[in-house]
Design an enzyme around this catalytic site. Structure first.
Site, PDB file in Angstrom:
ATOM      1  N   ASP A   1     -11.639   1.314   3.222  1.00 37.90           N
ATOM      2  CA  ASP A   1     -11.697  -0.156   3.176  1.00 37.90           C
ATOM      3  C   ASP A   1     -13.139  -0.632   2.971  1.00 37.90           C
ATOM      4  O   ASP A   1     -13.373  -1.800   2.664  1.00 37.90           O
ATOM      5  CB  ASP A   1     -11.184  -0.752   4.506  1.00 37.90           C
ATOM      6  CG  ASP A   1      -9.753  -1.270   4.393  1.00 37.90           C
ATOM      7  OD1 ASP A   1      -9.287  -1.498   3.257  1.00 37.90           O
ATOM      8  OD2 ASP A   1      -9.121  -1.451   5.453  1.00 37.90           O
TER       9      ASP A   1
ATOM     10  N   LYS B   1       0.839  -1.212   0.000  1.00 41.49           N
ATOM     11  CA  LYS B   1       0.000   0.000   0.000  1.00 41.49           C
ATOM     12  C   LYS B   1       0.870   1.257   0.000  1.00 41.49           C
ATOM     13  O   LYS B   1       0.557   2.245  -0.664  1.00 41.49           O
ATOM     14  CB  LYS B   1      -0.925  -0.018   1.232  1.00 41.49           C
ATOM     15  CG  LYS B   1      -2.010  -1.078   1.132  1.00 41.49           C
ATOM     16  CD  LYS B   1      -2.738  -1.304   2.455  1.00 41.49           C
ATOM     17  CE  LYS B   1      -3.586  -2.573   2.354  1.00 41.49           C
ATOM     18  NZ  LYS B   1      -4.309  -2.897   3.579  1.00 41.49           N
TER      19      LYS B   1
ATOM     20  N   GLN C   1      -5.277  -1.822   9.683  1.00 41.04           N
ATOM     21  CA  GLN C   1      -4.872  -3.100   9.095  1.00 41.04           C
ATOM     22  C   GLN C   1      -5.339  -4.268   9.969  1.00 41.04           C
ATOM     23  O   GLN C   1      -5.098  -4.281  11.170  1.00 41.04           O
ATOM     24  CB  GLN C   1      -3.333  -3.101   8.954  1.00 41.04           C
ATOM     25  CG  GLN C   1      -2.767  -4.306   8.252  1.00 41.04           C
ATOM     26  CD  GLN C   1      -3.158  -4.365   6.767  1.00 41.04           C
ATOM     27  OE1 GLN C   1      -3.209  -3.352   6.078  1.00 41.04           O
ATOM     28  NE2 GLN C   1      -3.448  -5.554   6.289  1.00 41.04           N
TER      29      GLN C   1
END
Ligand code: NAP
Length: 265
Positions: free
Chosen positions: A112, A45, A89
């Site tokens: 997300d 990322k 995460q």
């Protein structure tokens, strides 16, 4: 166009768009685990962000952080006008409740797509739909099968296919082989997200015109393997590696741009 070429093209478009902006889109990644797979995803990322010119910043916290302190940190970024996208995460350490964290992220920054009120679509299913559309795949009135029903892939995949007016069948570990044979032999679009090497193999009779999307990432000493056996007798099959993983990463950047425009305007 294969997935690598498609992702490269879309990244070049994003890079041009970002180069023309005075304020750069900013994504914060909070990582609270010490998990090598997560480290690799985070590195990807950061690399993607650098490639297109976005600010992608890693805020790494000790895995011992309390849920209260993690929520305080999320709140700080929720209120920071310089932050456009915010992700935490996964997986999280045991002392932290995943649902509480997903609900803590401001839905307008939730790139997300995990918050129930966010308008962002989860990155893996979104990436798949966007790519298949670019390839000219028709969804309306087609028969789609999703194998797997996880919250991050299977379920949102089913919803996005339904939103495209496909007729969707969802399979899981309790689906019988008889039903699998029946529905798969009729399927136009198959998304396999099980987490078992070559689960979808030559023993299944598939339509030659079918599209197979392989989400699986299975590691062994020989390398990375998908959930689908390579070279199935179908029209289109996404590879592993170099397939859905790249689409997932691209979607995060696309969602970040959307969040940026939503917040800047
Ligand atoms: P998961 O949470 O473990 O879910 C797996 C699903 O497969 C479950 O719904 C399970 O059914 C189903 N399943 C297990 N055995 C089955 C069987 N014999 N027949 C039919 N269904 C079966 O996994 P996930 O997070 O969805 O991930 C799936 C795979 O995709 C993994 O390899 C993961 O690494 C990969 N992945 C890749 C990306 C990417 O960007 N490329 C992103 C996310 C995940 P039950 O619900 O009945 O247990």
């Amino acid at each position: 166009m294969n997935i690598k070429e498609y992702v490269q093209l879309r990244k070049e478009q994003l890079k041009k768009e970002i180069a023309s902006l005075d304020v750069k889109p900013t994504l914060i990644i909070i990582q609270v685990n010490a998990d090598p797979a997560s480290d690799a995803y985070v590195r990807g990322k950061l690399k993607d962000g650098a490639e297109v010119g976005a600010n992608v910043i890693l805020d790494k916290q000790a895995p011992s952080i309390s849920e209260t302190d993690l929520i305080k940190l999320i709140e700080k970024y929720n209120h920071d006008p310089h932050v456009h996208g915010l992700i935490v995460q996964m997986p999280l350490p045991k002392q932290i409740n995943e649902s509480h964290i997903k609900l803590a992220v401001n839905p307008v920054k939730d790139v997300d797509g995990f918050h129930p009120l966010t308008h962002f679509k989860p990155c893996t299913p979104k990436g798949i739909i966007d790519y298949l559309k670019a390839e000219g795949v028709i969804f309306q009135g087609k028969s789609a099968v999703v194998i797997g029903r996880s919250n991050i892939v299977g379920k949102p995949m089913q919803q996005l296919l339904l939103a495209e007016n496909a007729t969707v069948t969802q399979m899981h570990s309790k689906t019988t082989r008889e039903d699998m044979d029946l529905f798969l032999s009729h399927a136009d679009i198959i998304v396999v997200a099980v987490g078992r090497k070559h689960f979808l193999n030559h023993s299944f009779k598939l339509k030659p015109s079918a599209v197979v999307v392989d989400v699986g990432i299975n590691r062994d000493e020989a390398g990375l393997h998908g959930d689908a056996e390579p070279n199935l007798a179908v029209k289109l099959q996404t590879p592993v590696p170099g397939g859905v993983g790249l689409l997932t990463r691209l979607s995060l950047l696309v969602n970040l741009m959307e969040a940026y425009h939503g917040i800047q305007n």
